[in-house]
Design a protein around this motif. Structure first.
Motif, mmCIF file in Angstrom:
data_model
loop_
_atom_site.group_PDB
_atom_site.id
_atom_site.type_symbol
_atom_site.label_atom_id
_atom_site.label_comp_id
_atom_site.label_asym_id
_atom_site.label_seq_id
_atom_site.Cartn_x
_atom_site.Cartn_y
_atom_site.Cartn_z
ATOM 1 N N ALA A 80 112.340 49.149 19.370
ATOM 2 C CA ALA A 80 112.008 50.576 19.357
ATOM 3 C C ALA A 80 110.729 50.838 20.150
ATOM 4 O O ALA A 80 109.849 49.981 20.220
ATOM 5 N N PRO A 81 110.604 52.036 20.738
ATOM 6 C CA PRO A 81 109.425 52.367 21.543
ATOM 7 C C PRO A 81 108.104 52.177 20.808
ATOM 8 O O PRO A 81 107.142 51.677 21.378
ATOM 9 N N ASP A 82 108.044 52.557 19.550
ATOM 10 C CA ASP A 82 106.803 52.393 18.783
ATOM 11 C C ASP A 82 106.934 51.327 17.708
ATOM 12 O O ASP A 82 106.171 51.310 16.741
ATOM 13 N N SER A 83 107.914 50.455 17.870
ATOM 14 C CA SER A 83 108.135 49.321 16.964
ATOM 15 C C SER A 83 108.368 49.744 15.521
ATOM 16 O O SER A 83 107.969 49.056 14.580
ATOM 17 N N GLU B 284 123.565 43.319 17.114
ATOM 18 C CA GLU B 284 124.441 44.454 17.416
ATOM 19 C C GLU B 284 123.979 45.701 16.662
ATOM 20 O O GLU B 284 123.918 46.806 17.228
ATOM 21 N N ILE B 285 123.650 45.539 15.384
ATOM 22 C CA ILE B 285 123.149 46.667 14.601
ATOM 23 C C ILE B 285 121.844 47.178 15.195
ATOM 24 O O ILE B 285 121.635 48.386 15.343
ATOM 25 N N GLY B 286 120.961 46.248 15.546
ATOM 26 C CA GLY B 286 119.692 46.636 16.137
ATOM 27 C C GLY B 286 119.869 47.373 17.449
ATOM 28 O O GLY B 286 119.162 48.356 17.722
ATOM 29 N N ARG B 287 120.821 46.928 18.261
ATOM 30 C CA ARG B 287 121.068 47.594 19.545
ATOM 31 C C ARG B 287 121.572 49.003 19.343
ATOM 32 O O ARG B 287 121.140 49.936 20.031
ATOM 33 N N ARG B 288 122.475 49.171 18.383
ATOM 34 C CA ARG B 288 123.042 50.498 18.142
ATOM 35 C C ARG B 288 121.959 51.447 17.613
ATOM 36 O O ARG B 288 121.927 52.624 17.964
ATOM 37 N N LEU B 289 121.077 50.945 16.772
ATOM 38 C CA LEU B 289 119.972 51.755 16.282
ATOM 39 C C LEU B 289 119.045 52.146 17.430
ATOM 40 O O LEU B 289 118.623 53.301 17.547
ATOM 41 N N ALA B 290 118.717 51.164 18.259
ATOM 42 C CA ALA B 290 117.823 51.423 19.387
ATOM 43 C C ALA B 290 118.431 52.417 20.370
ATOM 44 O O ALA B 290 117.700 53.137 21.063
ATOM 45 N N ASP B 291 119.759 52.482 20.424
ATOM 46 C CA ASP B 291 120.442 53.430 21.317
ATOM 47 C C ASP B 291 120.473 54.845 20.753
ATOM 48 O O ASP B 291 121.040 55.747 21.371
#
Length: 262
Positions: free
Chosen positions: A171-174, A128-135
């Protein structure tokens, strides 16, 4: 009498603003509008003004995304302070959800609640944290895991940086950018605040919330210095413990320098 009148007026103004913004925020949360990130910032700015927090910002917020802010944690006021500076969401302990007033505010800000004692939920929470960051949301982490007395940085918990690795993979550039942040309470009524007076501002967890809140309202003027440090890139080859120690060192130096008046 004047002090109590000022407190009553401040709370009344904040309550009125809350009643105006509340329905808009509820609708924004329901439809997941971008506005849901901006309304809390407006509310936090008003709250800081009403309770007498004078915020001074040093450095700049990292512009690249995904972005995680890692900050020291001395008080519930840290949430108001950072929330007044940027459109952020917080990682909070699950019990905060049920706190009076503050639990409601946390839910209205779409905070990410984590249950640290239940390892079976760890993966779901990190995702969930990762998704929110990626958004593109700016996620605030208090890696000490609890509040200090405001005079020092406690040892940070490296496990809490696991979400950065998850977000990096999406993330786009990891890469996820982690920016160290120092929050220092440095003055009261324009006078320098020494280490023995800093508990006026800090809120270690064993102090009752309401007496502490009333004490802050009575003081009416606290100076807060927020330092944004140099970011650290977290990529596929990064070591979580190495990154967390680098973050800890930067926060510790910024906080120490600010408390010593440098």
């Amino acid at each position: 009498m004047i002090s109590w009148l000022r407190i009553a007026l401040s709370l009344s103004c904040l309550l009125a603003a809350t009643l105006v913004l509340l329905p808009v925020q509820l609708v924004s949360l329901h439809f997941d509008w971008t506005l849901r990130r901006r309304i809390p910032r407006l509310w936090h700015r008003m709250a800081c003004r009403m309770i007498g927090l004078h915020v001074r910002v040093h450095g700049t917020l990292e512009k690249r995304r995904p972005l995680m802010l890692a900050a020291n944690h001395a008080s519930w006021k840290d949430i108001l302070v950072l929330g007044a500076i940027a459109d952020v969401v917080y990682i909070a302990k699950s019990e905060v959800r049920d706190w009076p007033v503050f639990g409601l505010l946390a839910r209205l800000q779409a905070s990410i609640f984590v249950v640290r004692e239940e390892k079976r939920k760890t993966g779901e929470q990190v995702n969930e944290i990762g998704r929110r960051l990626a958004d593109g949301e700016i996620v605030v982490l208090f890696p000490e895991g609890t509040t200090s007395d405001g005079n020092r940085l406690l040892e940070i918990k490296t496990s809490l940086f696991g979400a950065a690795a998850t977000a990096a993979s999406a993330a786009p550039d990891s890469t996820v950018f982690i920016q160290p942040v120092s929050i220092a309470y440095t003055g009261v009524h324009g006078m320098a605040m020494g280490r023995y007076h800093r508990p006026i501002a800090a809120w270690p967890g064993d102090i009752e919330m309401m007496p502490h809140l009333m004490g802050i309202l009575k003081e009416g003027a606290l100076d807060v210095d927020v330092d944004f440090g140099e970011m650290i890139a977290y990529g596929p080859s990064s070591n979580r413990k190495v990154v967390s120690r680098a973050v800890e060192a930067r926060i510790r130096k910024m906080l120490g320098d600010r408390l010593r008046g440098r």
